[in-house]
Write a protein that holds these residues in place. Structure first.
Motif, PDB file in Angstrom:
ATOM      1  N   ALA A 148       0.836  -1.198   0.000  1.00 40.80           N
ATOM      2  CA  ALA A 148       0.000   0.000   0.000  1.00 40.80           C
ATOM      3  C   ALA A 148       0.867   1.242   0.000  1.00 40.80           C
ATOM      4  O   ALA A 148       1.975   1.237   0.542  1.00 40.80           O
ATOM      5  CB  ALA A 148      -0.897   0.012   1.236  1.00 40.80           C
ATOM      6  N   CYS A 149       0.353   2.291  -0.605  1.00 42.64           N
ATOM      7  CA  CYS A 149       1.007   3.594  -0.561  1.00 42.64           C
ATOM      8  C   CYS A 149       0.036   4.570   0.090  1.00 42.64           C
ATOM      9  O   CYS A 149      -1.113   4.695  -0.335  1.00 42.64           O
ATOM     10  CB  CYS A 149       1.372   4.088  -1.958  1.00 42.64           C
ATOM     11  N   THR A 180       9.270   1.446  -5.776  1.00 41.66           N
ATOM     12  CA  THR A 180      10.099   2.460  -6.433  1.00 41.66           C
ATOM     13  C   THR A 180       9.255   3.603  -6.981  1.00 41.66           C
ATOM     14  O   THR A 180       9.575   4.775  -6.787  1.00 41.66           O
ATOM     15  CB  THR A 180      10.921   1.823  -7.574  1.00 41.66           C
ATOM     16  N   VAL A 181       8.176   3.278  -7.644  1.00 41.30           N
ATOM     17  CA  VAL A 181       7.340   4.302  -8.270  1.00 41.30           C
ATOM     18  C   VAL A 181       6.551   5.091  -7.227  1.00 41.30           C
ATOM     19  O   VAL A 181       6.525   6.320  -7.250  1.00 41.30           O
ATOM     20  CB  VAL A 181       6.380   3.669  -9.302  1.00 41.30           C
ATOM     21  N   PHE A 182       5.924   4.400  -6.284  1.00 42.82           N
ATOM     22  CA  PHE A 182       5.020   5.083  -5.363  1.00 42.82           C
ATOM     23  C   PHE A 182       5.704   5.690  -4.145  1.00 42.82           C
ATOM     24  O   PHE A 182       5.115   6.543  -3.481  1.00 42.82           O
ATOM     25  CB  PHE A 182       3.886   4.144  -4.951  1.00 42.82           C
ATOM     26  N   SER A 183       6.925   5.310  -3.838  1.00 38.80           N
ATOM     27  CA  SER A 183       7.598   5.914  -2.683  1.00 38.80           C
ATOM     28  C   SER A 183       7.860   7.398  -2.910  1.00 38.80           C
ATOM     29  O   SER A 183       8.056   8.147  -1.953  1.00 38.80           O
ATOM     30  CB  SER A 183       8.891   5.170  -2.353  1.00 38.80           C
ATOM     31  N   ALA A 184       7.833   7.838  -4.157  1.00 41.37           N
ATOM     32  CA  ALA A 184       7.971   9.272  -4.443  1.00 41.37           C
ATOM     33  C   ALA A 184       6.704  10.039  -4.053  1.00 41.37           C
ATOM     34  O   ALA A 184       6.749  11.249  -3.843  1.00 41.37           O
ATOM     35  CB  ALA A 184       8.266   9.483  -5.926  1.00 41.37           C
ATOM     36  N   LEU A 185       5.572   9.337  -3.932  1.00 42.04           N
ATOM     37  CA  LEU A 185       4.304   9.984  -3.572  1.00 42.04           C
ATOM     38  C   LEU A 185       4.018   9.944  -2.083  1.00 42.04           C
ATOM     39  O   LEU A 185       3.286  10.784  -1.564  1.00 42.04           O
ATOM     40  CB  LEU A 185       3.135   9.301  -4.297  1.00 42.04           C
ATOM     41  N   GLY A 186       4.528   8.903  -1.409  1.00 51.82           N
ATOM     42  CA  GLY A 186       4.218   8.760   0.012  1.00 51.82           C
ATOM     43  C   GLY A 186       4.832   7.501   0.584  1.00 51.82           C
ATOM     44  O   GLY A 186       5.674   6.853  -0.038  1.00 51.82           O
ATOM     45  N   ARG A 187       4.390   7.149   1.746  1.00 50.38           N
ATOM     46  CA  ARG A 187       4.923   5.997   2.464  1.00 50.38           C
ATOM     47  C   ARG A 187       4.354   4.714   1.877  1.00 50.38           C
ATOM     48  O   ARG A 187       3.145   4.556   1.751  1.00 50.38           O
ATOM     49  CB  ARG A 187       4.535   6.109   3.944  1.00 50.38           C
ATOM     50  N   VAL A 188       5.242   3.781   1.512  1.00 49.63           N
ATOM     51  CA  VAL A 188       4.823   2.476   1.007  1.00 49.63           C
ATOM     52  C   VAL A 188       4.952   1.483   2.161  1.00 49.63           C
ATOM     53  O   VAL A 188       5.980   1.432   2.831  1.00 49.63           O
ATOM     54  CB  VAL A 188       5.668   2.026  -0.198  1.00 49.63           C
ATOM     55  N   VAL A 189       3.898   0.712   2.373  1.00 53.36           N
ATOM     56  CA  VAL A 189       3.836  -0.221   3.484  1.00 53.36           C
ATOM     57  C   VAL A 189       3.539  -1.610   2.944  1.00 53.36           C
ATOM     58  O   VAL A 189       2.647  -1.782   2.106  1.00 53.36           O
ATOM     59  CB  VAL A 189       2.719   0.187   4.474  1.00 53.36           C
ATOM     60  N   PHE A 190       4.282  -2.599   3.425  1.00 51.28           N
ATOM     61  CA  PHE A 190       3.993  -3.990   3.074  1.00 51.28           C
ATOM     62  C   PHE A 190       4.456  -4.854   4.234  1.00 51.28           C
ATOM     63  O   PHE A 190       5.630  -4.875   4.568  1.00 51.28           O
ATOM     64  CB  PHE A 190       4.694  -4.394   1.780  1.00 51.28           C
ATOM     65  N   ASN A 191       3.545  -5.552   4.843  1.00 50.36           N
ATOM     66  CA  ASN A 191       3.806  -6.361   6.021  1.00 50.36           C
ATOM     67  C   ASN A 191       4.399  -7.707   5.615  1.00 50.36           C
ATOM     68  O   ASN A 191       3.812  -8.420   4.803  1.00 50.36           O
ATOM     69  CB  ASN A 191       2.489  -6.549   6.781  1.00 50.36           C
ATOM     70  N   GLU A 192       5.534  -8.047   6.196  1.00 51.57           N
ATOM     71  CA  GLU A 192       6.153  -9.345   5.867  1.00 51.57           C
ATOM     72  C   GLU A 192       5.304 -10.520   6.330  1.00 51.57           C
ATOM     73  O   GLU A 192       5.499 -11.643   5.895  1.00 51.57           O
ATOM     74  CB  GLU A 192       7.566  -9.445   6.451  1.00 51.57           C
ATOM     75  N   MET A 193       4.352 -10.282   7.210  1.00 51.73           N
ATOM     76  CA  MET A 193       3.465 -11.346   7.682  1.00 51.73           C
ATOM     77  C   MET A 193       2.146 -11.354   6.888  1.00 51.73           C
ATOM     78  O   MET A 193       1.218 -12.053   7.252  1.00 51.73           O
ATOM     79  CB  MET A 193       3.149 -11.147   9.173  1.00 51.73           C
TER      80      MET A 193
END
Length: 184
Positions: A98-99, A149-162
């Motif tokens: 998610a971004c 890479t693309v969306f981190s320029a717009l905001g915080r990218v979150v992805f849970n390893e679980m």
């Protein structure tokens, strides 16, 4: 993700901006028709879902997207959630990258008189969720990395390893007194 093969709930004016190969025209058909039929998608089965409606209706549309994704009729999907309550109505979203943009992403509409797209001023914040291609694993990781890479320029990218373990379903059932309904 590349080109969009299917815009799930747009119209011809909005599709000028998205340029999807195929779209479901919300001005001609209602949401019930889209939800009741399997999606027969062209190309690489890349889908954009940007529901411009309430949390309950948005939930139904993104749940349909998840069902189509699990059935293999959608290979990748970008879910643009412009109604923030939708995120609590569909907790499975957090199983995917998610971004959370630092600024609101603004939907737009086509102004026939000026022949230009005009922004809609939202009172809610927005988020983008990405359903990457499930197989092969290397492609999954490549696409998640590209999303970051693309969306981190717009905001915080979150992805849970679980993510994907379904641990939220027990909590949901305890709080709501019923299991999560993927059909709604």
């Amino acid at each position: 993700m590349g080109a969009i093969d299917f815009d799930a709930f747009a119209n011809s004016d909005i599709n000028r901006l998205v340029q999807a190969s195929r779209f479901h025209d919300r001005d001609k058909d209602d949401l019930e028709l889209l939800l009741s039929q399997p999606w027969d998608l062209p190309g690489d089965k890349r889908v954009l879902v940007a529901p411009p409606m309430s949390a309950v209706l948005s939930r139904r549309l993104i749940n349909k997207t998840l069902r189509e994704y699990r059935a293999g009729r959608v290979n990748q999907a970008m879910l643009w959630i412009s109604h923030n309550e939708t995120i609590i109505k569909a907790p499975w979203l957090w199983d995917f990258p998610a971004c959370m943009p630092f600024r609101r992403l603004r939907p737009c509409w086509w102004d026939d008189e000026l022949e230009v797209f005009r922004n809609v001023a939202l009172s809610d914040w927005s988020a983008v969720f990405y359903l990457p291609p499930p197989d092969p694993v290397a492609e999954f990781q490549n696409r998640v990395s590209r999303f970051h890479t693309v969306f981190s320029a717009l905001g915080r990218v979150v992805f849970n390893e679980m993510s994907g373990e379904g641990d939220w379903e027990k909590s949901y059932q305890a709080l709501q007194k019923k299991p999560y309904n993927y059909r709604e």
